[in-house]
Design a protein around this motif. Sequence first.
Motif, short mmCIF file in Angstrom:
data_model
loop_
_atom_site.label_atom_id
_atom_site.label_comp_id
_atom_site.label_asym_id
_atom_site.label_seq_id
_atom_site.Cartn_x
_atom_site.Cartn_y
_atom_site.Cartn_z
N TYR A 278 -18.45 7.20 9.13
CA TYR A 278 -17.56 7.70 8.08
C TYR A 278 -16.75 6.57 7.47
N LEU A 279 -16.39 6.78 6.21
CA LEU A 279 -15.53 5.87 5.48
C LEU A 279 -14.31 6.66 5.01
N TYR A 280 -13.13 6.05 5.16
CA TYR A 280 -11.88 6.70 4.75
C TYR A 280 -11.14 5.81 3.76
N PHE A 281 -10.51 6.42 2.77
CA PHE A 281 -9.65 5.67 1.85
C PHE A 281 -8.81 6.66 1.06
N GLY A 282 -7.72 6.15 0.50
CA GLY A 282 -6.85 6.99 -0.31
C GLY A 282 -7.23 6.94 -1.78
N GLN A 310 0.77 8.54 -3.36
CA GLN A 310 0.21 7.26 -3.78
C GLN A 310 -0.32 6.47 -2.57
N PRO A 311 -1.32 7.01 -1.88
CA PRO A 311 -1.87 6.33 -0.70
C PRO A 311 -2.43 4.96 -1.05
N HIS A 312 -2.18 4.03 -0.16
CA HIS A 312 -2.51 2.63 -0.44
C HIS A 312 -3.43 2.03 0.62
N GLY A 313 -2.90 1.77 1.82
CA GLY A 313 -3.67 1.10 2.86
C GLY A 313 -4.18 2.06 3.92
N SER A 314 -5.23 1.60 4.64
CA SER A 314 -5.85 2.44 5.68
C SER A 314 -6.06 1.61 6.94
N ALA A 315 -5.80 2.22 8.09
CA ALA A 315 -6.06 1.58 9.39
C ALA A 315 -6.39 2.66 10.41
N VAL A 365 8.91 5.11 6.35
CA VAL A 365 9.10 3.69 6.59
C VAL A 365 10.02 3.13 5.51
N GLY A 366 9.78 1.91 5.02
CA GLY A 366 10.64 1.33 3.99
C GLY A 366 10.13 1.64 2.60
N LYS A 367 10.72 1.03 1.60
CA LYS A 367 10.36 1.27 0.20
C LYS A 367 9.01 0.66 -0.14
N ASN A 368 8.24 1.41 -0.88
CA ASN A 368 6.95 0.96 -1.40
C ASN A 368 6.05 0.42 -0.29
N ALA A 369 5.66 1.30 0.61
CA ALA A 369 4.75 0.91 1.68
C ALA A 369 3.39 0.59 1.08
N THR A 370 2.90 -0.63 1.33
CA THR A 370 1.65 -1.07 0.71
C THR A 370 0.60 -1.34 1.78
N GLY A 371 0.27 -2.62 1.97
CA GLY A 371 -0.80 -2.96 2.92
C GLY A 371 -0.47 -2.57 4.35
N ILE A 372 -1.51 -2.19 5.07
CA ILE A 372 -1.36 -1.77 6.46
C ILE A 372 -2.50 -2.40 7.26
N GLY A 373 -2.19 -2.88 8.45
CA GLY A 373 -3.22 -3.55 9.23
C GLY A 373 -3.00 -3.37 10.72
N THR A 374 -4.04 -3.69 11.48
CA THR A 374 -3.96 -3.61 12.93
C THR A 374 -4.95 -4.60 13.52
N ASN A 375 -5.25 -4.44 14.82
CA ASN A 375 -6.17 -5.37 15.49
C ASN A 375 -7.49 -5.45 14.77
N ALA A 376 -7.95 -6.66 14.48
CA ALA A 376 -9.27 -6.87 13.89
C ALA A 376 -10.33 -6.58 14.92
N TYR A 377 -11.48 -6.06 14.48
CA TYR A 377 -12.55 -5.69 15.41
C TYR A 377 -13.77 -6.55 15.16
#
Length: 377
Positions: A278-282, A310-315, A365-377
């Motif tokens: 599956y692929l997910y995105f906003g 206004q969904p932006h980043g995905s993790a 969270v804070g104002k204008n939440a943009t990029g989101i990241g976590t552990n690289a696989y």
Amino acid sequence: MEKPEVAIFIHIRDQDTMKNLITSFLIATLTIFLSLSFAGKLFAQSEVLDQYIYVCNQGSASVAVINAATHEIVETVDLQEFGFSANAKPHHTVAESDGSFWYVTLIGENRVLKFNRQNELVDEAVLEVPGLLAMHPKEDYLYVGRSMSAVNPPQSFGIVDRSDMNVLEEIDLFFTRPHALTTTPDGDWTFVGSLSENQILSINPAEEESNLTSLPGNNHVFVNFAVTPDGNTMIATGQITGQLLFFDISDPLNPELTGELLVGSQPWHPVFSPDGEYLYFGNKQDNSIAVVNMESKMLEETIEGEGLAQPHGSALSKDGKYLFISNNNLNGSYNPEGIDDIQNLRGTVVVINTETRSIEKVIEVGKNATGIGTNAY
């Protein structure tokens, strides 16, 4: 007659000593084994709990750190406390596979920062208007793109040595406004896309191979790319056309467009499930999340609900059970308290259960939440 008796007494005493030594040795060995086993269990448990989701608050000069297991904010890293300005504009993040370090781009400061697991600043690199980040899975390379907000950014992307944050090279591109950025799972190939033209550069920096692919038709405005875990397919999100584009990259030097799918208005940053099914995105303008079945290459479901603004980043969590979506919320789509001045509204992170495809939590969270990241696989 006395000497043999003495000899026998000494012999028996030595046996007792030996027994005591053996017993002590066995007890010590067992203690060490149990200690190591217990420590190993604790380590294994900590590894499960140590995955963090890093969320850029671009309007607040901060990064929210969310525990992927508890869905709670454990810390908000205030960049002004490290000497950066209120206009630092943190934009995108990514972390090492073991979570030992994480990285964030600052558009307003022309910096890429390196933090450790304890959220202490340990190093930085200087690059003009840095945007998206991608990591080489085997080498200490960090690939750095350019910000979408930059009107005339350099026509290049940067390669940074993650160990010492030295800028190794800025590789020239053949088009304007580079933005979309990803690498193949083996790290051999990097793909960079343009916002202003339907062009994609395939490049193998180690072998100094590259090729420019141009697509016909109206400009899609490539927001970002993602590659399937098997490394055979790359997808691109088109901001203007609202399309998802599928590329066969079995020959990475020559990506072949194999399909297009209309998904929603302004599809943004995509992420694959760990198994690639599956692929997910906003869809930023639609305030929704798209779920695409990669086998059928069809839109399987569209998720809507509270907090999606206004969904932006995905993790994803490591097990793929939870999807974390950051939301700008600059238009006031999420306003539970009925605040009149939308400038004071906070961004959100929506936590979605990928099994039930339902929203389980909305984290402010804070104002204008943009990029989101976590552990690289």
